[in-house]
Design an enzyme around this catalytic site. Structure first.
Site, mmCIF file in Angstrom:
data_model
loop_
_atom_site.group_PDB
_atom_site.id
_atom_site.type_symbol
_atom_site.label_atom_id
_atom_site.label_comp_id
_atom_site.label_asym_id
_atom_site.label_seq_id
_atom_site.Cartn_x
_atom_site.Cartn_y
_atom_site.Cartn_z
ATOM 1 N N TRP A 127 0.872 -1.186 0.000
ATOM 2 C CA TRP A 127 0.000 0.000 0.000
ATOM 3 C C TRP A 127 0.904 1.229 0.000
ATOM 4 C CZ3 TRP A 127 -2.168 2.817 4.705
ATOM 5 C CH2 TRP A 127 -3.176 3.720 4.328
ATOM 6 N N ASP A 208 -0.561 -5.523 9.048
ATOM 7 C CA ASP A 208 -1.603 -4.575 8.651
ATOM 8 C C ASP A 208 -2.854 -5.404 8.384
ATOM 9 O OD1 ASP A 208 -3.224 -2.624 7.695
ATOM 10 O OD2 ASP A 208 -1.821 -1.832 6.205
ATOM 11 N N ALA A 210 -6.353 -4.644 7.564
ATOM 12 C CA ALA A 210 -7.351 -3.634 7.187
ATOM 13 C C ALA A 210 -8.581 -4.230 6.510
ATOM 14 C CB ALA A 210 -6.710 -2.610 6.257
ATOM 15 N N LYS A 243 -13.408 -0.758 6.342
ATOM 16 C CA LYS A 243 -13.991 -1.567 5.271
ATOM 17 C C LYS A 243 -15.041 -2.539 5.824
ATOM 18 C CE LYS A 243 -10.256 0.160 3.468
ATOM 19 N NZ LYS A 243 -9.872 0.952 2.361
#
Ligand code: LMR
Length: 394
Positions: A127, A208, A210, A243
């Site tokens: 990312w 991470d 997410a 999300k």
């Protein structure tokens, strides 16, 4: 004061939001930023969220400060969601943060404080915002091989060769599920090898997380982080509710640390709270309160899990439909990877020039490097997207 300052280049992902909005074409297709869209191209508020907001509105009697740790009920509910009930979480501590990005930065700042000479390894590619976050924290940044554009799969051997050179001064950023931007993820057996290597070499996994629930399911997507919790003495994790609860603008996340024991974990937590205090003081309350209400109420939680299932299953069927369409249009298996990848993104094998043509000639917006947002597709745009791809690839 400001004379020497040059204008900052626009963020490549966020800039697409404005560009797409300004495009007058009615058949334009937004496959850029990672925002879930339903069959009507809308990003609706989830029913469970709406209901929790109503309850919050009825019951909240004060807007007084909550404190640097944020909502403690949220912190414990989010840890249970991530790690499940069966594991020993006595070494786990969490602090509520302004989004997953806030968690990444808070953890990076705390790691820099803990070890000023630490180096952070990011997957190639990763990312894009990981780089400025790590650099802003003052961490040295390096990258490890991850994705092979030729196969659209992992360069797992090359990745492991590089990570074998890491040691106790190294932090290795791993995407817990649904790799952004590639959609290509290690298998569970490969995660076991990564965990064993972290143990053998002593590097710190920085996960991470997410897209929990966007891959194969809430339990399945958490399998790798649960394995790490069981196997490694220390790790950190950035969780995002943007999300999976669809509360992007509420900025709701958590910075989670796993210490070698409860005592060390408490020390790190206290330092994280003091870093937060010196930065944004305390996180915004609303999103975390909503998530807490949902996770603590069995009925609401069930509603949310069903909605999340719908979101995930829709993305999975779009993946299969796009792969099938491209297979029949090209007569090859070049794009079969789309059906096998997981999460919101995959990477198309297109050049930057072809991405520009997709935008200018066909009104199709993708992020540089070929990343496209699966949830930006609808049944009706699969065919035109496949045709445009075939046309620009020649
Ligand atoms: C993305 O990767 O598109 C999302 O995480 C949105 C962002 O902040 O970049």
């Amino acid at each position: 004061m400001f004379e020497q300052l040059q204008a900052a280049p626009p963020d490549k992902i966020l800039a697409l939001i404005g560009k797409f909005k300004d495009d007058p074409r009615s058949d334009k297709i937004d496959l850029g930023p990672g925002i879930y869209k339903d069959q009507n191209g809308e990003t609706p508020v989830m029913e469970a969220v709406r209901e929790a907001e109503q309850r919050l509105f009825q019951s909240q009697t004060s807007k007084a400060y909550v404190g640097s740790y944020g909502d403690e009920g949220f912190n414990s509910a989010i840890c249970s969601l991530i790690f499940g009930g069966a594991l020993d979480t006595s070494r786990v501590r969490a602090i509520q943060t302004p989004g997953g990005t806030g968690a990444l930065r808070l953890l990076a700042d705390t790691l820099k404080m803990a070890n000023p000479s630490a180096k952070i390894w990011l997957s190639d590619p990763t990312w894009p915002n990981h780089v400025p976050i790590a650099k802003a924290a003052g961490l040295e940044v390096a990258s490890y091989p991850y994705f092979d554009p030729a196969t659209s799969g992992l360069r797992f051997d090359a990745m492991m060769e590089t990570l074998k050179t890491c040691g106790p001064n190294d932090i290795v950023m791993l995407h817990g599920c649904c790799h952004n931007p590639t959609g290509a993820n290690p298998s569970f057996d490969q995660w076991k090898e990564i965990a064993a290597l972290a143990n053998a070499r002593g590097f710190l996994p920085f996960v991470d997380f997410a897209y929990h629930g966007f891959g194969d399911g809430l339990e399945e997507d958490a399998a790798a982080v649960r394995l790490l919790l069981e196997q490694v003495p220390e790790m950190v994790l950035a969780s995002s509710c943007s999300k999976n609860f669809g509360i992007y603008r509420e900025r709701t996340g958590a910075a989670v640390i796993i210490g070698p024991n409860a005592e060390r974990a408490d020390v790190v937590l206290s330092q994280m709270a003091s870093v937060a205090r010196g930065n944004y003081s305390m996180p915004p309350d609303h999103g975390a309160a909503v998530v807490r209400i949902i996770l603590e109420d069995p009925t609401l939680r069930n509603t949310w899990e069903n909605e999340l299932d719908t979101v995930r299953n829709r993305m999975l069927s779009l993946r299969v439909a796009l792969a099938d369409t491209l297979r029949s249009k090209t007569g090859t298996d070049t794009f079969d990877f789309v059906a096998h990848h997981r999460g919101m993104f995959s990477r198309m094998p297109v050049t930057d020039e072809q991405i520009d043509r997709l935008q200018s000639e066909f009104g199709i917006y993708m992020v540089g490097g070929g990343r496209f947002n699966v949830a930006g597709l609808r049944d009706s745009v699969i065919e035109p997207f496949a045709d445009a791809l075939v046309a620009v690839r020649g």
